[in-house]
Design a protein around this motif. Sequence first.
Motif, PDB file in Angstrom:
ATOM      1  N   ARG A  92       0.819  -1.269   0.095  1.00  0.00           N
ATOM      2  CA  ARG A  92       0.020   0.047  -0.063  1.00  0.00           C
ATOM      3  C   ARG A  92       0.967   1.273  -0.181  1.00  0.00           C
ATOM      4  NH1 ARG A  92      -3.192  -0.613   4.428  1.00  0.00           N
ATOM      5  NH2 ARG A  92      -3.948  -2.272   3.724  1.00  0.00           N
ATOM      6  N   ILE A  93       0.495   2.101  -0.996  1.00  0.00           N
ATOM      7  CA  ILE A  93       1.468   3.347  -1.147  1.00  0.00           C
ATOM      8  C   ILE A  93       0.544   4.541  -0.825  1.00  0.00           C
ATOM      9  CG2 ILE A  93       2.672   4.832  -2.792  1.00  0.00           C
ATOM     10  CD1 ILE A  93       2.903   2.029  -4.535  1.00  0.00           C
ATOM     11  N   ASP A  94       1.159   5.477   0.003  1.00  0.00           N
ATOM     12  CA  ASP A  94       0.276   6.539   0.559  1.00  0.00           C
ATOM     13  C   ASP A  94       0.910   7.568  -0.416  1.00  0.00           C
ATOM     14  OD1 ASP A  94      -0.824   8.917   1.782  1.00  0.00           O
ATOM     15  OD2 ASP A  94      -0.224   8.387   3.784  1.00  0.00           O
ATOM     16  N   THR A  95      -0.065   8.366  -1.055  1.00  0.00           N
ATOM     17  CA  THR A  95       0.203   9.540  -2.001  1.00  0.00           C
ATOM     18  C   THR A  95       0.923  10.921  -1.243  1.00  0.00           C
ATOM     19  OG1 THR A  95      -1.932  10.600  -2.032  1.00  0.00           O
ATOM     20  CG2 THR A  95      -1.202   8.871  -3.689  1.00  0.00           C
ATOM     21  N   ARG A  96       0.539  10.870   0.312  1.00  0.00           N
ATOM     22  CA  ARG A  96       1.446  11.791   0.961  1.00  0.00           C
ATOM     23  C   ARG A  96       2.615  11.373   1.191  1.00  0.00           C
ATOM     24  NH1 ARG A  96       0.471  17.016   2.055  1.00  0.00           N
ATOM     25  NH2 ARG A  96      -1.510  16.413   1.868  1.00  0.00           N
ATOM     26  N   GLY A  97       3.520  11.847   0.382  1.00  0.00           N
ATOM     27  CA  GLY A  97       5.028  11.493   0.303  1.00  0.00           C
ATOM     28  C   GLY A  97       5.509  10.360  -0.332  1.00  0.00           C
ATOM     29  N   GLY A  98       4.504   9.786  -0.778  1.00  0.00           N
ATOM     30  CA  GLY A  98       4.814   8.584  -1.888  1.00  0.00           C
ATOM     31  C   GLY A  98       5.377   7.329  -0.931  1.00  0.00           C
ATOM     32  N   ASP A  99       5.097   7.347   0.328  1.00  0.00           N
ATOM     33  CA  ASP A  99       5.744   6.217   1.117  1.00  0.00           C
ATOM     34  C   ASP A  99       5.000   4.908   0.898  1.00  0.00           C
ATOM     35  OD1 ASP A  99       6.892   8.495   2.150  1.00  0.00           O
ATOM     36  OD2 ASP A  99       5.556   8.758   3.881  1.00  0.00           O
ATOM     37  N   LEU A 100       5.792   4.025   1.099  1.00  0.00           N
ATOM     38  CA  LEU A 100       5.420   2.443   1.217  1.00  0.00           C
ATOM     39  C   LEU A 100       4.824   2.242   2.616  1.00  0.00           C
ATOM     40  CD1 LEU A 100       5.054  -0.103  -0.567  1.00  0.00           C
ATOM     41  CD2 LEU A 100       7.347  -0.753   0.088  1.00  0.00           C
ATOM     42  N   VAL A 101       3.534   2.328   2.888  1.00  0.00           N
ATOM     43  CA  VAL A 101       3.360   2.312   4.148  1.00  0.00           C
ATOM     44  C   VAL A 101       2.592   0.873   4.864  1.00  0.00           C
ATOM     45  CG1 VAL A 101       2.551   4.767   4.194  1.00  0.00           C
ATOM     46  CG2 VAL A 101       0.707   3.329   3.797  1.00  0.00           C
ATOM     47  N   HIS A 102       2.382  -0.127   3.919  1.00  0.00           N
ATOM     48  CA  HIS A 102       1.986  -1.322   4.315  1.00  0.00           C
ATOM     49  C   HIS A 102       2.620  -2.273   3.297  1.00  0.00           C
ATOM     50  CE1 HIS A 102      -0.781  -4.220   6.381  1.00  0.00           C
ATOM     51  NE2 HIS A 102      -0.848  -4.597   4.933  1.00  0.00           N
ATOM     52  N   LEU A 103       3.095  -3.425   3.705  1.00  0.00           N
ATOM     53  CA  LEU A 103       3.774  -4.395   2.871  1.00  0.00           C
ATOM     54  C   LEU A 103       3.519  -5.779   3.376  1.00  0.00           C
ATOM     55  CD1 LEU A 103       5.555  -4.871   0.358  1.00  0.00           C
ATOM     56  CD2 LEU A 103       7.386  -4.903   1.672  1.00  0.00           C
ATOM     57  N   GLU A 104       2.907  -6.912   2.814  1.00  0.00           N
ATOM     58  CA  GLU A 104       2.759  -8.060   3.223  1.00  0.00           C
ATOM     59  C   GLU A 104       3.571  -8.888   2.186  1.00  0.00           C
ATOM     60  OE1 GLU A 104      -1.300  -9.071   3.263  1.00  0.00           O
ATOM     61  OE2 GLU A 104      -1.729  -7.362   4.204  1.00  0.00           O
ATOM     62  N   LEU A 105       4.386 -10.090   3.043  1.00  0.00           N
ATOM     63  CA  LEU A 105       4.859 -10.965   2.091  1.00  0.00           C
ATOM     64  C   LEU A 105       4.188 -12.150   2.102  1.00  0.00           C
ATOM     65  CD1 LEU A 105       8.462 -10.716   3.744  1.00  0.00           C
ATOM     66  CD2 LEU A 105       7.589  -9.620   1.929  1.00  0.00           C
ATOM     67  N   LEU A 106       3.599 -12.141   0.867  1.00  0.00           N
ATOM     68  CA  LEU A 106       2.509 -13.362   0.691  1.00  0.00           C
ATOM     69  C   LEU A 106       2.884 -14.679   0.833  1.00  0.00           C
ATOM     70  CD1 LEU A 106       0.729 -11.781  -2.408  1.00  0.00           C
ATOM     71  CD2 LEU A 106       0.121 -11.673   0.058  1.00  0.00           C
ATOM     72  N   ASP A 107       4.182 -15.156   0.598  1.00  0.00           N
ATOM     73  CA  ASP A 107       4.704 -16.473   0.655  1.00  0.00           C
ATOM     74  C   ASP A 107       5.213 -16.867   1.960  1.00  0.00           C
ATOM     75  OD1 ASP A 107       4.097 -16.994  -1.972  1.00  0.00           O
ATOM     76  OD2 ASP A 107       6.187 -17.041  -2.717  1.00  0.00           O
ATOM     77  N   HIS A 108       4.941 -15.908   3.054  1.00  0.00           N
ATOM     78  CA  HIS A 108       5.608 -16.088   4.324  1.00  0.00           C
ATOM     79  C   HIS A 108       4.348 -16.041   5.204  1.00  0.00           C
ATOM     80  CE1 HIS A 108       9.825 -16.315   3.017  1.00  0.00           C
ATOM     81  NE2 HIS A 108       9.317 -15.397   2.258  1.00  0.00           N
TER      82      HIS A 108
END
Length: 198
Positions: A92-108
């Motif tokens: 999930r990318i937030d347009t305020r800053g273009g930050d990567l605010v959420h990341l899930e590893l689907l294989d783990h």
Amino acid sequence: MDSTRLVLLIVFCGSLFLLGQRWVESVSPRPVVQAAANVEPGRAATPVPAAASVPQSGAATAAAPGGAPPAAQAAPTVGQQVEVETDLLRARIDTRGGDLVHLELLDHGDPEEPTRPLVLFTRSAEHTYLAQSGLIGPGLPNHTTAWTVVDAPRTLGAGEDTLTVRLRADAGAGPIDKLLTFKRGSYLIETRFLGAAP
């Protein structure tokens, strides 16, 4: 005889250290955690009102030395959320800053609940860990700039090897694009900036 004294001295010093540590814990004030709404947007890019913003890490406040009240901390504003999914990642990318605010590893799987994917980056009231990037210089976009989604495919399709999310910000010298590129079979997320003056 000397070795016995040495052992007793080590035990005594260790006991003093542990007692001192307990004393510091007992007299230091407990941090007060501010309650905030945890926003879970859907798969489509949805705007999130600024009132639903959550505090970043370190939002817990404690009294300053001398009994003075802590300085007011402004909660960060939250922009539009863009959710992206590849064969290995859900981001999930937030347009305020273009930050990567959420990341899930689907294989783990999550160690506490193996049926859920392992969450690496998240921004919530309890925990904040995210990836920020920006440029340094007058008039250049940084990690607090409001970006506009130009091109944001949501899912890495069958037969595609790359998926690029393009964000745009107006800088002093003209528009600058921030490209986040996801690749099939890779955990690497490439970040590039285009249009900035050298």
